[in-house]
Every structure is written in structure tokens, then in C-alpha cells.
Design a protein around this motif. Structure first.
Motif, mmCIF file in Angstrom:
data_model
loop_
_atom_site.group_PDB
_atom_site.id
_atom_site.type_symbol
_atom_site.label_atom_id
_atom_site.label_comp_id
_atom_site.label_asym_id
_atom_site.label_seq_id
_atom_site.Cartn_x
_atom_site.Cartn_y
_atom_site.Cartn_z
ATOM 1 N N SER A 147 0.830 -1.206 0.000
ATOM 2 C CA SER A 147 0.000 0.000 0.000
ATOM 3 C C SER A 147 0.861 1.252 0.000
ATOM 4 O O SER A 147 2.029 1.232 0.397
ATOM 5 C CB SER A 147 -0.934 0.013 1.218
ATOM 6 O OG SER A 147 -0.187 0.008 2.423
ATOM 7 N N ASP A 150 -2.661 5.393 1.324
ATOM 8 C CA ASP A 150 -3.996 4.836 1.552
ATOM 9 C C ASP A 150 -4.546 4.064 0.357
ATOM 10 O O ASP A 150 -5.744 3.743 0.316
ATOM 11 C CB ASP A 150 -5.000 5.944 1.927
ATOM 12 C CG ASP A 150 -4.624 6.630 3.236
ATOM 13 O OD1 ASP A 150 -4.113 5.932 4.130
ATOM 14 O OD2 ASP A 150 -4.820 7.850 3.343
ATOM 15 N N ASN A 198 -7.452 -0.928 -4.057
ATOM 16 C CA ASN A 198 -8.400 -0.763 -2.960
ATOM 17 C C ASN A 198 -9.474 -1.851 -3.051
ATOM 18 O O ASN A 198 -9.161 -3.028 -3.067
ATOM 19 C CB ASN A 198 -8.958 0.658 -2.964
ATOM 20 C CG ASN A 198 -7.840 1.684 -2.829
ATOM 21 O OD1 ASN A 198 -6.960 1.530 -1.992
ATOM 22 N ND2 ASN A 198 -7.858 2.699 -3.662
#
Length: 361
Positions: A147, A150, A198
Motif C-alpha cells: 500500500s 492509503d 483498494n
């Protein structure tokens, strides 16, 4: 904030900033390997240069996927002498994922690098899901899960129908008495899997390419720019170009190759010099729009840049003070440019493909 470029600041610089320095002016002595195209021993996929004070090594994977998505994943191992402790790492770029571009880089101490020859695994850090695994040309899997800002990157790509790896002669190119190794481990492969950002996951398919560049010394200090072009039609029809222009090159001499598969018949050419380069702007920098090169036998080819996708520089991850200090110390910035291009050759139809240039700015 003040930075001591000879101390802690230098040690904190990402590997790619130091290993691809702007060169000092030298009279370049340049040569391509002797001999013709040869098959590559699978042992060559492992790191070739983890010795001495300086080394640079890159495994450059390029994936051309459905719906116009492209993914670039570059694994690395770099030694700096007294400048910085050696490191290994990975750079990832995902273009056109729901019309967005995602880029990241990760770096770890070299002593974490795992090269498991028995299970065919290359892993910069055994504690992270960042690796490629498989015995070429039978199969290969790329796994990225990490990651940044975020954003969760979750990528798993499986390669099949992999073309045999090749190199020109012994794969050793000469620049000012130093050797640069270039091996094309994956000229062509079919790829399937998924790319997830995500909570959004996309199943993908397409083709893949990978080359491996390595040197015992910091020979990339000598480079002005580099040029790749990949055109994949099918397993029996593809065209690959990879060459680099050393700084202070006499008569624009280059090192590199063109490898062509036409209806299952593979031929190779040595790219000896740039005959013509016409530049235009991409992302605020002037880079080659038309690059014509000599491939021997009074033959030349042209790469025509048609559509720019992305720019990627590790400097982009630095704040302004750190960026300025890095530029002063290193003498410049290495920037990757990627997008679409045409290959022009007299007597042949233009070939559509993808370009991947780098510029030392």
C-alpha cells in the motif's frame, strides 16, 4: 529544513536516484556483443552482479492488458560503495485503472533479498508479498500486495506460452571499458490474472515482456537516455527494440538490439547509432518524438511516439528541498516516459506498440 547530502540525507535516497546518475563527460567507447542471437540459460535470471562496491541490476516487466490498461513492475538490486548501503526493491506503475494512474516504489536492505533457486522465487523481502516465481519458459507468476498513500495495490499475474529467452552473443555490451549485461528473458508471453486497487478488482488478460539489465560498476552514470519499443501481435509475430545512448557518445553511437519474430522466424539486429532524433514535449520535458536508428546493412527503422501515457520519477516522491538537494548532488534526474508508438520500416506496414523511454535530465 537543511540536508546533509553527504550524510543522513544521502543514505535516505531511493536506490534509483543514485544508480542512474547524470554522467560526467567522457569520450565513450561503445560496442555491441559479437555473435548472433543465442538462447539464454535459465540461471541468468538470478542476480548476476551482487559483488564489489558498485552494482546495478533491474528486471523490467511490462504488461499490456485488456481495456487499455498497462502495468510496469521493475525489481532491482543496487550497490553504492560508500555512498549508501546496498538495497533491493520494486517499482510499480498501473496505467488506466478506471482512468487513473497509480505509482509506488519500495526499497529494502539487500540482506533481505531472497533468491530461492530450488523453488524459483525472487523476493526482495521475504516479509512482503512482492515477488516473481516460476521456472522459465514453463511458467511465471508476479505477485504484488502493498500500500501507499492509503491505496492498496493487489496484483497477481500468471504468464504462460512464454517464448524462450534470448540474448545477443554473450549479452555483454561495452561502454568505456565497463560491461553492461542485457538479457531478454521474456520476449513474449500470454498473461492472465487480476489487478486490484483498494476495493476494486479487475480480471485482466494480455501479453507480457521482460528484460534484465545489469552491471558490476555504476555504468548507468554514462547514459544520456534509453529507448524500448514492444509490439506484440501474437506468439509468432512480435518486435522488440531496446537501446541506450551513452553521454558524450561519438556520432550518437548506441548499445542495444532489435529482435523480430515474423511468422515464427526470429531474426536480430544490432542498434549501432541514432541517425535522427526529433523531439517534442511530454509532461513538460522534451523527448524523442521520432527516433531513427541504424540496424546495419544500410537499414534503418524509426520509432514514432504517438500517445503519451505517464511519467515516472522517484524524485516525484521527494519534497521540494530534498528534490533540489538530490538534483545538486546527483547532477540530475532520471525520468521514465511511457506510452504508445509506431515502428516505421521501409517496405513494411507500420507496427503499433508501446514505448518506454528514459531521460537523464
Amino acid at each position: 529544513m537543511k540536508f546533509d547530502v553527504y550524510g543522513n540525507f544521502l543514505k535516505s535516497l531511493p536506490a534509483i536516484l543514485i544508480c542512474l546518475l547524470v554522467p560526467q563527460s567522457l569520450s565513450a567507447q561503445i560496442s555491441n556483443p559479437k555473435g548472433e542471437l543465442e538462447a539464454v540459460d535459465n540461471e541468468r535470471i538470478w542476480a548476476q552482479t551482487l559483488r564489489g562496491n558498485h552494482f546495478n541490476e533491474f528486471w523490467n516487466y511490462q504488461f499490456y492488458l485488456n481495456d487499455g490498461m498497462t502495468v510496469h513492475i521493475v525489481f532491482s538490486a543496487v550497490g553504492f560503495g560508500s555512498l549508501k548501503s546496498p538495497v533491493t526493491g520494486v517499482k510499480v506503475s498501473v496505467f488506466n485503472f478506471d482512468d487513473e494512474i497509480y505509482q509506488l516504489s519500495r526499497e529494502y536492505s539487500l540482506d533481505k533479498l531472497q533468491q530461492d533457486r530450488e523453488n524459483y522465487v525472487f523476493r526482495p523481502n521475504p516479509e512482503r508479498e512482492l515477488y516473481f516465481r516460476g521456472e522459465l519458459p514453463n511458467e511465471l507468476t508476479i505477485r504484488i500486495r502493498t500500500s501507499k498513500n492509503d491505496n492498496l495495490y493487489d496484483i497477481e499475474l500468471h504468464l504462460s506460452n512464454i517464448a524462450n529467452g534470448v540474448q545477443l552473443g554473450d549479452g555483454s555490451y561495452q561502454v568505456n571499458g565497463e560491461e553492461i549485461g542485457i538479457v531478454t528473458h521474456i520476449p513474449y508471453a500470454e498473461v492472465s490474472g487480476y489487478v486490484a486497487m483498494n476495493e476494486v478488482r479487475k480480471n485482466v488478460s494480455g501479453t507480457a515482456y521482460m528484460d534484465h539489465t545489469f552491471q558490476d560498476e555504476t555504468t548507468t552514470k554514462l547514459m544520456d537516455s534509453g529507448y524500448r519499443f514492444v509490439s506484440h501481435q501474437d506468439a509468432d509475430n512480435w518486435d522488440l527494440i531496446y537501446f541506450m545512448l551513452p553521454d558524450a557518445s561519438t556520432n550518437n553511437q548506441t548499445i542495444g538490439y532489435r529482435i523480430v519474430n515474423q511468422e515464427g522466424e526470429i531474426t536480430s539486429y544490432k542498434v549501432s547509432r541514432i541517425l535522427q532524433k526529433v523531439e517534442s514535449e511530454a509532461f513538460g520535458k522534451n523527448i524523442g518524438r521520432i527516433v531513427e536508428v541504424d540496424i546495419g546493412g544500410e537499414q534503418s527503422i524509426r520509432i514514432l511516439r504517438t500517445k503519451d501515457h505517464e511519467k515516472f520519477s522517484i524524485f516525484d516522491e521527494l519534497g521540494w528541498p530534498a528534490r533540489q538537494a538530490a538534483r545538486r548532488f546527483l547532477g540530475g534526474e532520471v525520468i521514465d516516459f511511457r506510452g504508445e508508438a509506431l515502428l516505421m520500416e521501409q517496405g513494411h506496414k507500420p507496427k503499433k506498440g508501446y514505448y518506454n523511454f528514459f531521460l537523464v535530465d
